[in-house]
Motif scaffolding. Structure first.
Motif, PDB file in Angstrom:
ATOM      1  N   SER A   2       0.839  -1.204   0.000  1.00 44.16           N
ATOM      2  CA  SER A   2       0.000   0.000   0.000  1.00 44.16           C
ATOM      3  C   SER A   2       0.873   1.253   0.000  1.00 44.16           C
ATOM      4  O   SER A   2       2.060   1.208   0.325  1.00 44.16           O
ATOM      5  N   ALA A   3       0.252   2.368  -0.368  1.00 42.93           N
ATOM      6  CA  ALA A   3       0.987   3.635  -0.427  1.00 42.93           C
ATOM      7  C   ALA A   3       1.525   4.020   0.945  1.00 42.93           C
ATOM      8  O   ALA A   3       2.657   4.508   1.065  1.00 42.93           O
ATOM      9  N   ALA A   4       0.746   3.783   1.990  1.00 45.17           N
ATOM     10  CA  ALA A   4       1.199   4.123   3.342  1.00 45.17           C
ATOM     11  C   ALA A   4       2.389   3.260   3.750  1.00 45.17           C
ATOM     12  O   ALA A   4       3.348   3.757   4.353  1.00 45.17           O
ATOM     13  N   GLU A   8       6.225   4.587   4.517  1.00 46.13           N
ATOM     14  CA  GLU A   8       6.954   4.240   5.737  1.00 46.13           C
ATOM     15  C   GLU A   8       8.278   3.554   5.414  1.00 46.13           C
ATOM     16  O   GLU A   8       9.309   3.861   6.005  1.00 46.13           O
ATOM     17  N   SER A   9       8.250   2.621   4.481  1.00 50.18           N
ATOM     18  CA  SER A   9       9.460   1.876   4.129  1.00 50.18           C
ATOM     19  C   SER A   9      10.532   2.796   3.550  1.00 50.18           C
ATOM     20  O   SER A   9      11.709   2.681   3.898  1.00 50.18           O
ATOM     21  N   VAL A  10      10.128   3.686   2.676  1.00 51.52           N
ATOM     22  CA  VAL A  10      11.096   4.601   2.073  1.00 51.52           C
ATOM     23  C   VAL A  10      11.579   5.623   3.100  1.00 51.52           C
ATOM     24  O   VAL A  10      12.760   5.978   3.115  1.00 51.52           O
ATOM     25  N   SER A  11      10.704   6.074   3.986  1.00 44.98           N
ATOM     26  CA  SER A  11      11.128   7.056   4.986  1.00 44.98           C
ATOM     27  C   SER A  11      12.175   6.462   5.929  1.00 44.98           C
ATOM     28  O   SER A  11      13.036   7.188   6.438  1.00 44.98           O
ATOM     29  N   PHE A  12      12.160   5.139   6.123  1.00 45.92           N
ATOM     30  CA  PHE A  12      13.189   4.491   6.939  1.00 45.92           C
ATOM     31  C   PHE A  12      14.550   4.509   6.248  1.00 45.92           C
ATOM     32  O   PHE A  12      15.579   4.330   6.902  1.00 45.92           O
ATOM     33  N   LEU A  13      14.563   4.723   4.959  1.00 43.57           N
ATOM     34  CA  LEU A  13      15.815   4.765   4.200  1.00 43.57           C
ATOM     35  C   LEU A  13      16.467   6.152   4.231  1.00 43.57           C
ATOM     36  O   LEU A  13      17.551   6.343   3.688  1.00 43.57           O
ATOM     37  N   ARG A  14      15.824   7.109   4.871  1.00 46.50           N
ATOM     38  CA  ARG A  14      16.276   8.508   4.876  1.00 46.50           C
ATOM     39  C   ARG A  14      17.738   8.662   5.290  1.00 46.50           C
ATOM     40  O   ARG A  14      18.529   9.294   4.592  1.00 46.50           O
ATOM     41  N   ASP A  15      18.099   8.109   6.428  1.00 44.77           N
ATOM     42  CA  ASP A  15      19.469   8.286   6.931  1.00 44.77           C
ATOM     43  C   ASP A  15      20.500   7.694   5.973  1.00 44.77           C
ATOM     44  O   ASP A  15      21.566   8.268   5.765  1.00 44.77           O
ATOM     45  N   GLU A  16      20.158   6.562   5.381  1.00 41.60           N
ATOM     46  CA  GLU A  16      21.080   5.925   4.439  1.00 41.60           C
ATOM     47  C   GLU A  16      21.214   6.741   3.157  1.00 41.60           C
ATOM     48  O   GLU A  16      22.323   6.977   2.668  1.00 41.60           O
ATOM     49  N   VAL A  37      10.261  13.144  -2.767  1.00 40.22           N
ATOM     50  CA  VAL A  37       9.970  11.749  -3.126  1.00 40.22           C
ATOM     51  C   VAL A  37       8.952  11.173  -2.151  1.00 40.22           C
ATOM     52  O   VAL A  37       7.995  10.495  -2.557  1.00 40.22           O
ATOM     53  N   LEU A  38       9.133  11.455  -0.873  1.00 39.03           N
ATOM     54  CA  LEU A  38       8.168  10.966   0.124  1.00 39.03           C
ATOM     55  C   LEU A  38       6.782  11.564  -0.114  1.00 39.03           C
ATOM     56  O   LEU A  38       5.773  10.851  -0.014  1.00 39.03           O
ATOM     57  N   ARG A  39       6.717  12.852  -0.425  1.00 41.19           N
ATOM     58  CA  ARG A  39       5.411  13.464  -0.707  1.00 41.19           C
ATOM     59  C   ARG A  39       4.763  12.824  -1.930  1.00 41.19           C
ATOM     60  O   ARG A  39       3.553  12.603  -1.960  1.00 41.19           O
ATOM     61  N   ALA A  40       5.584  12.521  -2.941  1.00 41.77           N
ATOM     62  CA  ALA A  40       5.047  11.886  -4.146  1.00 41.77           C
ATOM     63  C   ALA A  40       4.492  10.505  -3.809  1.00 41.77           C
ATOM     64  O   ALA A  40       3.436  10.116  -4.317  1.00 41.77           O
ATOM     65  N   LEU A  41       5.191   9.773  -2.969  1.00 41.25           N
ATOM     66  CA  LEU A  41       4.713   8.443  -2.581  1.00 41.25           C
ATOM     67  C   LEU A  41       3.471   8.538  -1.700  1.00 41.25           C
ATOM     68  O   LEU A  41       2.586   7.684  -1.773  1.00 41.25           O
ATOM     69  N   ALA A  42       3.397   9.559  -0.877  1.00 40.80           N
ATOM     70  CA  ALA A  42       2.263   9.713   0.035  1.00 40.80           C
ATOM     71  C   ALA A  42       0.975  10.054  -0.719  1.00 40.80           C
ATOM     72  O   ALA A  42      -0.121   9.778  -0.225  1.00 40.80           O
ATOM     73  N   THR A  43       1.100  10.599  -1.915  1.00 39.56           N
ATOM     74  CA  THR A  43      -0.095  10.982  -2.662  1.00 39.56           C
ATOM     75  C   THR A  43      -0.733   9.824  -3.404  1.00 39.56           C
ATOM     76  O   THR A  43      -1.710  10.024  -4.112  1.00 39.56           O
TER      77      THR A  43
END
Length: 162
Positions: A2-4, A8-16, A37-43
């Motif tokens: 799902s988009a949510a 979440e999965s991509v936001s965990f990659l932020r530090d990396e 990118v996160l905003r695009a995925l959230a939409t």
């Protein structure tokens, strides 16, 4: 996925992706790109919006504060490359990988579009300033020529009177 869940999965990659360890308390370069990118995925994942005003404002602000076009584009490329590596490692489903890659590609294209628009606007302003300067120089030359002619005429009158 799902988009949510993808968000979440991509936001965990932020530090990396942003290599936050190297930059400490400061925001690392490309933060605005990753956030876009996160905003695009959230939409909605697969339906990536065509224009992100937050990204446009962030890129314009960086350019206004002195970052060169090359630096902004290099940051976008670095975030994109690191995100691809992280997504390849983190997601097993190729369809999920493609959704993130599509979102990242659209963000990178938007960054390039904003940078090119800003560069054209800067070139237009520079050209207008150069034309104003040339016009002022021409007017100054004309005034100096008139003054020189007036001085020559007055000197001739003075030499006739004496």
């Amino acid at each position: 996925m799902s988009a949510a869940d993808m968000f979440e999965s991509v936001s965990f990659l932020r530090d990396e992706v942003l290599d936050t360890v190297e930059h400490g308390d400061r925001d690392p370069p490309g933060t605005e790109i990753f956030d876009a990118v996160l905003r695009a995925l959230a939409t909605g994942g697969e339906s990536v919006p065509g224009f992100d005003m937050g990204l446009h404002d962030a890129v314009s602000r960086r350019l206004a504060w002195g970052d060169s076009e090359e630096v902004v584009l290099a940051d976008a490329e670095l975030v994109f490359d690191r995100l691809l590596v992280a997504v390849d490692r983190a997601f097993r489903d190729p369809a999920d990988q493609m959704v993130v890659i599509e979102a990242a590609t659209m963000v990178a294209v938007t960054v390039a579009r904003v940078v090119s628009l800003e560069a054209v606007a800067r070139a237009t302003r520079d050209r207008a300033a150069r034309l104003r300067e040339e016009m002022a120089q021409r007017q100054l030359r004309e005034v100096l020529e008139k003054q020189k002619a007036t001085i020559v005429r007055l000197e001739a009158e003075l030499s006739r009177d004496y």
